[in-house]
Design a protein around this motif. Sequence first.
Motif, PDB file in Angstrom:
ATOM      1  N   PHE A  75      52.978  41.128  45.406  1.00 49.84           N
ATOM      2  CA  PHE A  75      52.659  40.333  44.225  1.00 49.84           C
ATOM      3  C   PHE A  75      51.147  40.282  44.054  1.00 49.84           C
ATOM      4  CE2 PHE A  75      52.272  36.093  42.083  1.00 49.84           C
ATOM      5  CZ  PHE A  75      52.836  36.491  40.897  1.00 49.84           C
ATOM      6  N   ALA A  76      50.642  40.885  43.002  1.00 47.92           N
ATOM      7  CA  ALA A  76      49.192  40.935  42.772  1.00 47.92           C
ATOM      8  C   ALA A  76      48.933  40.948  41.273  1.00 47.92           C
ATOM      9  CB  ALA A  76      48.577  42.180  43.419  1.00 47.92           C
ATOM     10  N   CYS A  77      47.760  40.453  40.908  1.00 47.13           N
ATOM     11  CA  CYS A  77      47.377  40.464  39.495  1.00 47.13           C
ATOM     12  C   CYS A  77      46.985  41.892  39.089  1.00 47.13           C
ATOM     13  CB  CYS A  77      46.225  39.503  39.240  1.00 47.13           C
ATOM     14  SG  CYS A  77      44.649  40.048  39.918  1.00 47.13           S
ATOM     15  N   GLN A  78      46.818  42.065  37.804  1.00 51.42           N
ATOM     16  CA  GLN A  78      46.543  43.408  37.274  1.00 51.42           C
ATOM     17  C   GLN A  78      45.209  43.955  37.775  1.00 51.42           C
ATOM     18  OE1 GLN A  78      47.387  44.272  33.024  1.00 51.42           O
ATOM     19  NE2 GLN A  78      45.208  44.748  32.869  1.00 51.42           N
ATOM     20  N   ASN A  79      44.188  43.096  37.853  1.00 48.13           N
ATOM     21  CA  ASN A  79      42.859  43.549  38.271  1.00 48.13           C
ATOM     22  C   ASN A  79      42.852  43.968  39.735  1.00 48.13           C
ATOM     23  OD1 ASN A  79      39.945  43.904  37.984  1.00 48.13           O
ATOM     24  ND2 ASN A  79      39.770  42.058  39.218  1.00 48.13           N
ATOM     25  N   CYS A  80      43.442  43.152  40.606  1.00 42.15           N
ATOM     26  CA  CYS A  80      43.466  43.487  42.042  1.00 42.15           C
ATOM     27  C   CYS A  80      44.326  44.715  42.300  1.00 42.15           C
ATOM     28  CB  CYS A  80      43.960  42.291  42.846  1.00 42.15           C
ATOM     29  SG  CYS A  80      42.832  40.879  42.854  1.00 42.15           S
ATOM     30  N   ARG A  81      45.412  44.853  41.520  1.00 42.56           N
ATOM     31  CA  ARG A  81      46.263  46.020  41.720  1.00 42.56           C
ATOM     32  C   ARG A  81      45.518  47.297  41.324  1.00 42.56           C
ATOM     33  NH1 ARG A  81      51.193  46.427  42.933  1.00 42.56           N
ATOM     34  NH2 ARG A  81      51.594  44.230  42.569  1.00 42.56           N
ATOM     35  N   ARG A  82      44.740  47.203  40.235  1.00 43.68           N
ATOM     36  CA  ARG A  82      43.971  48.377  39.804  1.00 43.68           C
ATOM     37  C   ARG A  82      42.915  48.746  40.827  1.00 43.68           C
ATOM     38  NH1 ARG A  82      39.210  48.780  37.495  1.00 43.68           N
ATOM     39  NH2 ARG A  82      39.101  46.525  37.120  1.00 43.68           N
ATOM     40  N   ARG A  83      42.279  47.728  41.432  1.00 43.56           N
ATOM     41  CA  ARG A  83      41.224  47.993  42.405  1.00 43.56           C
ATOM     42  C   ARG A  83      41.759  48.232  43.808  1.00 43.56           C
ATOM     43  NH1 ARG A  83      38.148  44.191  43.615  1.00 43.56           N
ATOM     44  NH2 ARG A  83      36.293  45.411  43.967  1.00 43.56           N
ATOM     45  N   LYS A  84      43.086  48.042  43.985  1.00 43.65           N
ATOM     46  CA  LYS A  84      43.727  48.256  45.297  1.00 43.65           C
ATOM     47  C   LYS A  84      43.121  47.355  46.362  1.00 43.65           C
ATOM     48  CE  LYS A  84      44.830  53.108  44.289  1.00 43.65           C
ATOM     49  NZ  LYS A  84      44.694  54.511  44.744  1.00 43.65           N
ATOM     50  N   VAL A  85      42.968  46.090  46.032  1.00 46.48           N
ATOM     51  CA  VAL A  85      42.475  45.111  46.993  1.00 46.48           C
ATOM     52  C   VAL A  85      43.504  43.998  47.134  1.00 46.48           C
ATOM     53  CG1 VAL A  85      40.071  45.618  46.485  1.00 46.48           C
ATOM     54  CG2 VAL A  85      41.221  43.798  45.233  1.00 46.48           C
ATOM     55  N   ARG A  86      43.417  43.264  48.214  1.00 39.59           N
ATOM     56  CA  ARG A  86      44.359  42.177  48.475  1.00 39.59           C
ATOM     57  C   ARG A  86      44.164  41.068  47.446  1.00 39.59           C
ATOM     58  NH1 ARG A  86      47.188  41.170  53.104  1.00 39.59           N
ATOM     59  NH2 ARG A  86      45.936  42.737  54.187  1.00 39.59           N
ATOM     60  N   CYS A  87      45.246  40.605  46.863  1.00 38.40           N
ATOM     61  CA  CYS A  87      45.196  39.558  45.840  1.00 38.40           C
ATOM     62  C   CYS A  87      45.612  38.231  46.461  1.00 38.40           C
ATOM     63  CB  CYS A  87      46.111  39.908  44.670  1.00 38.40           C
ATOM     64  SG  CYS A  87      46.016  38.736  43.299  1.00 38.40           S
ATOM     65  N   SER A  88      44.910  37.151  46.118  1.00 41.39           N
ATOM     66  CA  SER A  88      45.185  35.835  46.704  1.00 41.39           C
ATOM     67  C   SER A  88      46.078  34.973  45.834  1.00 41.39           C
ATOM     68  CB  SER A  88      43.853  35.105  46.939  1.00 41.39           C
ATOM     69  OG  SER A  88      43.242  34.782  45.695  1.00 41.39           O
TER      70      SER A  88
END
Length: 679
Positions: A11-24
């Motif tokens: 479960f990640a937001c669109q920005n974190c998913r695009r950047r491939k980083v862990r979403c909080s």
Amino acid sequence: MSTPRRHRSAFACQNCRRRKVRCSVSVTGIPCVGCTQDSIDCIVHQTQGLKRQQPKETFGQHDSFHGPLELDLGLPAAEARRALQPLSPASVDQGLSSAASYASPNDGSKRAGDARSSRSGTELRGNQDEQRAGTEISSAALGQNNQIAGAPFYTGEAPGFTSILDACSPSQQPAARHILISEVPISLSDEDREYLRYKGVFTLPQKSTCNELLRAYFHHVHPIMPVVDASVLLKLHQTGKASEWNLLLLWSMFFVAANFVEANVWTHEGYSSRNEMKLAMYSRAKCMYDNGGETDKVVLLQSALLMGFWHSNRDGHSQPWYWTGVAISLAQILGLHRDPDSFKFNTSFPSHRRRLWRRLWWCCFFRDRSLSLTLGRPLRINLNDCNMPMASAADVISDIGQIPHSVAKAYIPDDLPQLAEYWVLLIQLNKLLGDVLTLCYQPFGPSPMLQQIQSLEEEILQFYIPERHGKTQSRLSSFYLYHLQMNYYAVLITLYCPFIANAPSDLPLENKETWQAEIRSKMDSAALRSNAVVDNIVRDKLLPFSSPMTAPLLVSAMHVHLLNCKSEDALSRRLSLNKLELCMMVMEELEEMYTSASVYRGVFLEAIRQLHPNYSASSTMSDSNSTDFSQPRASFSNDAMMVPLINDDILTALLDESSCFNFWESFSDIQMEPIQPGL
């Protein structure tokens, strides 16, 4: 015991998913820490339904999802559904306020909990970004990066940390030092863009003025500082899209070119003087440099080299030495001092980029040596650390072949190949200048030995200066040949000057007086020949071709003539003053274009008055029937504008026979009254 694998939430937001980083977002809710830090909307895609909890995916397994999103929130289902609702201003505040309580339910201060969560998320994302950058550098250096990237990057040499990549390089060959990595564009805010618009950087001169400035640039600046790829600019300008080219570089070019346009050009633009036009264009270039968000280091380097011709008391920190230092630093950051093909041919870079890099590096070198002489500053570039191949005339004219003939005819001088040859000779001559400064002007270096002086003198004397080609040579080409000759005699004077008072330590005592007299004669001869070149320039009416580097080249010869004004023989004093006055007259003519000429002339006027208190400058040579040059003359009306505040240290250095270089060290501390800005 096996190390547990790291997982990320599906479960990640669109920005974190695009950047491939862990979403909080699964911990803090909407917005997540990353989006809060970046001040952007935190967007979570709406799902069509919720499935039962699935195992977490390993990091990097999937970049996108097709179909319903599988959640692993660690939250009750009702809270998970609320987290997926579209973001609203109210939900931002609610999400931020509830994040701390969820992250630290037993914490008495929600603000402290939110701060800890924000710091933790920021540090995690920063570490991941840095690791990703390091991975990209390593992959590119080892030839394993297949991504499309366009920003040149220099990894550095041993003992830099990237030299450890050599151990991983195949076939025991060092890893590539010049690589390409991803560019990170900078988007200007509305406030920054509005400020740039207010400063006028988006308002170009009229098209006719742009044409004149471009023509002046490629005739008078490009032959001696070929820092711009001519084909790109001229193609864009010909199609009427010059405004789409890099405005930072364009204003930098316009600023230097303003020295060479006719008066009707700046009056047509509404300026009251040439200096006012130069100030406006320099200010716009500097504004773009400081606030334009330019990330291309090649463009920044090109602009800094051109702005290095600015000289005004209004911004003392931006003197030529400052901008040239910026340019050299950028060149070394890019690795332009090193050959990208030193170990094997680097296929990452096209040939035209190599040619431009060679030109840029040797322009930095040329400015480093010439400013070190005229300003009395230490050399910044150590050639023992450089192996960039020497630039050639072909490097200068290579991009011209891509320009349509009609366009080249309108902007490019016909004899550019000849001018390019002169430029290469100028670079080689400045190599010798650097050798002179290193051998003779390092206060803590070893004293030069007689053999070293003689070997360097022989190398300079063997340097070939071509002859003028008579009437077949254009006026522009004739001037640049004279300019090359003036550089040559300045190098010779610089070599001889320190040994007038200090002989080499290994010179036999019985030969000292004879040797120094010979050196003095050679120095006087070089100064006299320099005057002959100046006389040719005046006679051929070539003074309007003078560049910002012309006035400083007169100083070495003027110093010799000034020292000879102290002669015990009256006739020698008169002759020496006449030679000095020729140079002073030329300085007077150059004052309209270059502030530095006003400064130099003011310094020498005060020095002459120290020797002869009744002396007054005149606009013409002294009466040949006069037997005492110390008598009052017709005063030059602009004497009041000779504004340097000369102190005793500067005058002592100027009148010292041991070194003109030491004079410029003192001159660097000169104080000036307000004067017109310019070069």
